[in-house]
Design a protein around this motif. Structure first.
Motif, PDB file in Angstrom:
ATOM      1  N   LYS A 143       0.797  -1.229   0.000  1.00 18.21           N
ATOM      2  CA  LYS A 143       0.000   0.000   0.000  1.00 18.21           C
ATOM      3  C   LYS A 143       0.836   1.289   0.000  1.00 18.21           C
ATOM      4  O   LYS A 143       0.306   2.372  -0.267  1.00 18.21           O
ATOM      5  CB  LYS A 143      -0.944   0.027   1.202  1.00 18.21           C
ATOM      6  CG  LYS A 143      -1.974  -1.099   1.219  1.00 18.21           C
ATOM      7  CD  LYS A 143      -2.940  -0.993   0.059  1.00 18.21           C
ATOM      8  CE  LYS A 143      -4.015  -2.071   0.141  1.00 18.21           C
ATOM      9  NZ  LYS A 143      -4.967  -1.982  -0.997  1.00 18.21           N
ATOM     10  N   SER A 144       2.116   1.186   0.348  1.00 15.51           N
ATOM     11  CA  SER A 144       2.933   2.406   0.347  1.00 15.51           C
ATOM     12  C   SER A 144       3.126   2.901  -1.092  1.00 15.51           C
ATOM     13  O   SER A 144       3.229   2.107  -2.035  1.00 15.51           O
ATOM     14  CB  SER A 144       4.287   2.138   1.006  1.00 15.51           C
ATOM     15  OG  SER A 144       4.968   1.104   0.321  1.00 15.51           O
ATOM     16  N   LYS A 145       3.159   4.221  -1.260  1.00 16.94           N
ATOM     17  CA  LYS A 145       3.255   4.815  -2.604  1.00 16.94           C
ATOM     18  C   LYS A 145       4.567   5.585  -2.755  1.00 16.94           C
ATOM     19  O   LYS A 145       4.980   6.334  -1.865  1.00 16.94           O
ATOM     20  CB  LYS A 145       2.073   5.753  -2.842  1.00 16.94           C
ATOM     21  CG  LYS A 145       0.731   5.031  -2.851  1.00 16.94           C
ATOM     22  CD  LYS A 145      -0.411   5.992  -3.088  1.00 16.94           C
ATOM     23  CE  LYS A 145      -1.759   5.249  -3.085  1.00 16.94           C
ATOM     24  NZ  LYS A 145      -2.894   6.174  -3.294  1.00 16.94           N
ATOM     25  N   TRP A 146       5.166   5.394  -3.890  1.00 18.23           N
ATOM     26  CA  TRP A 146       6.448   6.043  -4.169  1.00 18.23           C
ATOM     27  C   TRP A 146       6.215   7.461  -4.699  1.00 18.23           C
ATOM     28  O   TRP A 146       5.491   7.668  -5.662  1.00 18.23           O
ATOM     29  CB  TRP A 146       7.242   5.222  -5.183  1.00 18.23           C
ATOM     30  CG  TRP A 146       8.493   5.904  -5.696  1.00 18.23           C
ATOM     31  CD1 TRP A 146       8.718   6.337  -6.963  1.00 18.23           C
ATOM     32  CD2 TRP A 146       9.648   6.238  -4.937  1.00 18.23           C
ATOM     33  NE1 TRP A 146       9.953   6.914  -7.067  1.00 18.23           N
ATOM     34  CE2 TRP A 146      10.549   6.863  -5.819  1.00 18.23           C
ATOM     35  CE3 TRP A 146      10.007   6.075  -3.597  1.00 18.23           C
ATOM     36  CZ2 TRP A 146      11.801   7.326  -5.412  1.00 18.23           C
ATOM     37  CZ3 TRP A 146      11.251   6.522  -3.202  1.00 18.23           C
ATOM     38  CH2 TRP A 146      12.130   7.141  -4.091  1.00 18.23           C
ATOM     39  N   ASP A 147       6.782   8.405  -3.987  1.00 18.33           N
ATOM     40  CA  ASP A 147       6.723   9.810  -4.404  1.00 18.33           C
ATOM     41  C   ASP A 147       8.040  10.128  -5.093  1.00 18.33           C
ATOM     42  O   ASP A 147       9.054  10.425  -4.474  1.00 18.33           O
ATOM     43  CB  ASP A 147       6.528  10.713  -3.179  1.00 18.33           C
ATOM     44  CG  ASP A 147       6.333  12.172  -3.574  1.00 18.33           C
ATOM     45  OD1 ASP A 147       6.698  12.538  -4.707  1.00 18.33           O
ATOM     46  OD2 ASP A 147       5.824  12.943  -2.732  1.00 18.33           O
ATOM     47  N   GLN A 148       7.975  10.057  -6.445  1.00 13.84           N
ATOM     48  CA  GLN A 148       9.217  10.202  -7.222  1.00 13.84           C
ATOM     49  C   GLN A 148       9.805  11.608  -7.108  1.00 13.84           C
ATOM     50  O   GLN A 148      11.018  11.787  -7.045  1.00 13.84           O
ATOM     51  CB  GLN A 148       8.941   9.879  -8.697  1.00 13.84           C
ATOM     52  CG  GLN A 148      10.209   9.744  -9.520  1.00 13.84           C
ATOM     53  CD  GLN A 148       9.917   9.111 -10.875  1.00 13.84           C
ATOM     54  OE1 GLN A 148       8.764   8.831 -11.209  1.00 13.84           O
ATOM     55  NE2 GLN A 148      10.953   8.884 -11.661  1.00 13.84           N
ATOM     56  N   ASP A 149       8.938  12.634  -7.015  1.00  9.79           N
ATOM     57  CA  ASP A 149       9.433  14.016  -6.940  1.00  9.79           C
ATOM     58  C   ASP A 149      10.224  14.256  -5.655  1.00  9.79           C
ATOM     59  O   ASP A 149      11.258  14.946  -5.664  1.00  9.79           O
ATOM     60  CB  ASP A 149       8.256  15.001  -7.017  1.00  9.79           C
ATOM     61  CG  ASP A 149       7.561  14.942  -8.372  1.00  9.79           C
ATOM     62  OD1 ASP A 149       8.224  14.525  -9.362  1.00  9.79           O
ATOM     63  OD2 ASP A 149       6.357  15.285  -8.437  1.00  9.79           O
ATOM     64  N   ASN A 191      11.353  11.775  -3.664  1.00  7.52           N
ATOM     65  CA  ASN A 191      12.262  10.645  -3.432  1.00  7.52           C
ATOM     66  C   ASN A 191      11.984   9.924  -2.092  1.00  7.52           C
ATOM     67  O   ASN A 191      12.894   9.607  -1.337  1.00  7.52           O
ATOM     68  CB  ASN A 191      13.727  11.124  -3.461  1.00  7.52           C
ATOM     69  CG  ASN A 191      14.677   9.937  -3.652  1.00  7.52           C
ATOM     70  OD1 ASN A 191      14.348   8.961  -4.313  1.00  7.52           O
ATOM     71  ND2 ASN A 191      15.858  10.048  -3.063  1.00  7.52           N
ATOM     72  N   HIS A 192      10.686   9.645  -1.799  1.00  2.29           N
ATOM     73  CA  HIS A 192      10.354   8.871  -0.610  1.00  2.29           C
ATOM     74  C   HIS A 192       8.987   8.195  -0.794  1.00  2.29           C
ATOM     75  O   HIS A 192       8.236   8.532  -1.710  1.00  2.29           O
ATOM     76  CB  HIS A 192      10.354   9.748   0.660  1.00  2.29           C
ATOM     77  CG  HIS A 192       9.298  10.825   0.650  1.00  2.29           C
ATOM     78  ND1 HIS A 192       9.597  12.152   0.824  1.00  2.29           N
ATOM     79  CD2 HIS A 192       7.937  10.777   0.501  1.00  2.29           C
ATOM     80  CE1 HIS A 192       8.484  12.865   0.771  1.00  2.29           C
ATOM     81  NE2 HIS A 192       7.476  12.039   0.567  1.00  2.29           N
TER      82      HIS A 192
END
Length: 418
Positions: free
Chosen positions: A190-196, A198-199
């Motif tokens: 369920k965790s989502k990668w925040d590419q902008d 970096n977390h």
């Protein structure tokens, strides 16, 4: 564990009492053989010790046989002498008595005979239980390999399923490791990668659940560490303290368990320790006794119901201080009530459970887990040369003819040195 004896008084029993005081074995006395049956109904004794001079009537021998038949797990020991060998041999041959103590009594002989008899008694009780367990296993095997039943009910699973079930109860059922693994799985999916930035971003409810079950798993590992320390320590407690020091420990543990008591609106009532123990001492390790008392109280809390009252009552009897923890008895999964007599000794064995239900509500209060609770309580009390028993009693506190579970601890009292 030390044996607990019921002694019929006579002119030759006084020397025995001095010896039992010296080796710190607990006992109670009575004056009439006819009162023995009532005493055995009210309290649990490992031995009934009877002077041979009290058995000069035929009716006395009939009483012994009645006791043996009604209370097979109380062994009868005779105090005898060379003038009464014929009568002693007759009673032993008829199995009206198990063994004898020969006068003049000597400390080493009394201790050897009682220890040997006590070992036989414990082995006998375990053998009875093992035989019953073997019969249960045999029935399971018959069911599994009964081809008719297999065709109609598809019950052809392996016996190892029972073992897996027990492992599941002890390690993975409820909060802790099992739920923690599930939460980690949810976290990863369920965790989502925040590419902008970096977390990864995680929803708060998931993180809260992770934190909660991390704490539960950590508590489980802490419990394993405490249990290991108790298991590895086999030294007899040498520190001696006043029995009065038990009371603040009990009140401290009740305060610690306040939240646990609120779950089912329960209450613990504690009596005072009799002043008659003031000039005595007991073996005393504060940390270990705290562990034992917490486990006993938690068991009483978990197996009681809404609004129940639990009683802790102190008695000074003969050469020991008796502490009784009493809570209402209820029906078990197999239809028995409270602590059936066949389980009274086995319940202190590792991993033994009368109920397979695990209640997560009390997990954070537990210092012993994995079915080791009462086993480690007994280990701690053995180090204090104390005796512990658990059994059903009639409820004499209220007039409703109910049954209570009574866990009794007996601390041998040692007179203070001047």
């Amino acid at each position: 564990m030390i044996p607990h004896s019921l002694i019929l008084e006579s002119s030759i029993s006084s020397n025995l009492l001095k010896i039992l005081d010296e080796i710190h074995y607990t006992y109670e006395r009575l004056t009439k053989l006819g009162d023995v049956l009532n005493s055995l109904k009210k309290e649990k004794f490992h031995f009934l010790i009877v002077p041979i001079e009290s058995l000069d009537k035929v009716s006395s021998q009939e009483i012994l046989e009645s006791i043996t038949n009604s209370f097979p797990n109380t062994l009868i020991l005779l105090i005898t002498n060379s003038d009464n060998w014929a009568q002693t041999a007759y009673l032993l041959k008829r199995h009206s008595a198990y063994d004898f103590l020969q006068t003049p009594l000597e400390v080493d002989h009394v201790k050897f005979t009682m220890d040997r008899s006590f070992q036989y008694l414990n082995t006998k009780v375990k053998t009875q239980f093992i035989h019953e367990a073997e019969n249960h296993l045999y029935r399971r095997v018959i069911e599994i390999f009964d081809w008719k039943k297999s065709l109609t009910h598809k019950e052809n699973q392996n016996i190892s399923a029972d073992i897996i079930h027990q492992m599941n109860i002890n390690l993975f059922q409820g909060s802790g490791i099992g739920t923690l693994m599930s939460v980690v799985s949810i976290l990863l999916s369920k965790s989502k990668w925040d590419q902008d930035n970096n977390h990864y971003t995680i929803q708060k409810p998931i993180l809260d659940l992770l934190s909660e079950n991390y704490d539960a798993a950590k508590s489980m590992f802490d419990s394993m560490s405490i249990s290991q320390n108790v298991i590895d320590d086999n030294e007899l407690i040498q520190t001696m303290e006043s029995p009065l020091k038990l009371l603040p420990i009990i009140h401290s543990e009740i305060q610690t368990l306040e939240e646990a008591l609120k779950i089912k609106s329960q209450k613990i009532n504690v009596s005072q320790i009799p002043n008659s123990v003031n000039h005595h001492e007991i073996r005393f390790d504060q940390v270990k006794i705290s562990y034992a008392i917490r486990e006993v109280l938690l068991n009483a809390i978990k197996y009681s119901k809404d609004g129940d009252e639990i009683y802790i009552i102190f008695f000074q009897k003969e050469n020991f201080l008796e502490v009784k923890f009493i809570n209402p008895a209820y029906q078990n999964e197999d239809g028995t009530v409270g602590i059936p007599e066949k389980f009274e000794s086995i319940i202190f064995e590792p991993f033994f459970r009368i109920s397979s239900i695990v209640d997560d509500s009390y997990a954070k209060f537990e210092q012993f887990r994995f079915g080791l609770g009462l086993t480690l309580v007994k280990k701690i009390l053995d180090q204090h040369q104390a005796n512990v028993q658990i059994y059903n009693i009639e409820d004499n506190l209220k007039d409703d003819n109910k049954v209570d579970v009574c866990l009794t601890i007996r601390f041998p009292l040692i007179k203070k040195e001047n």
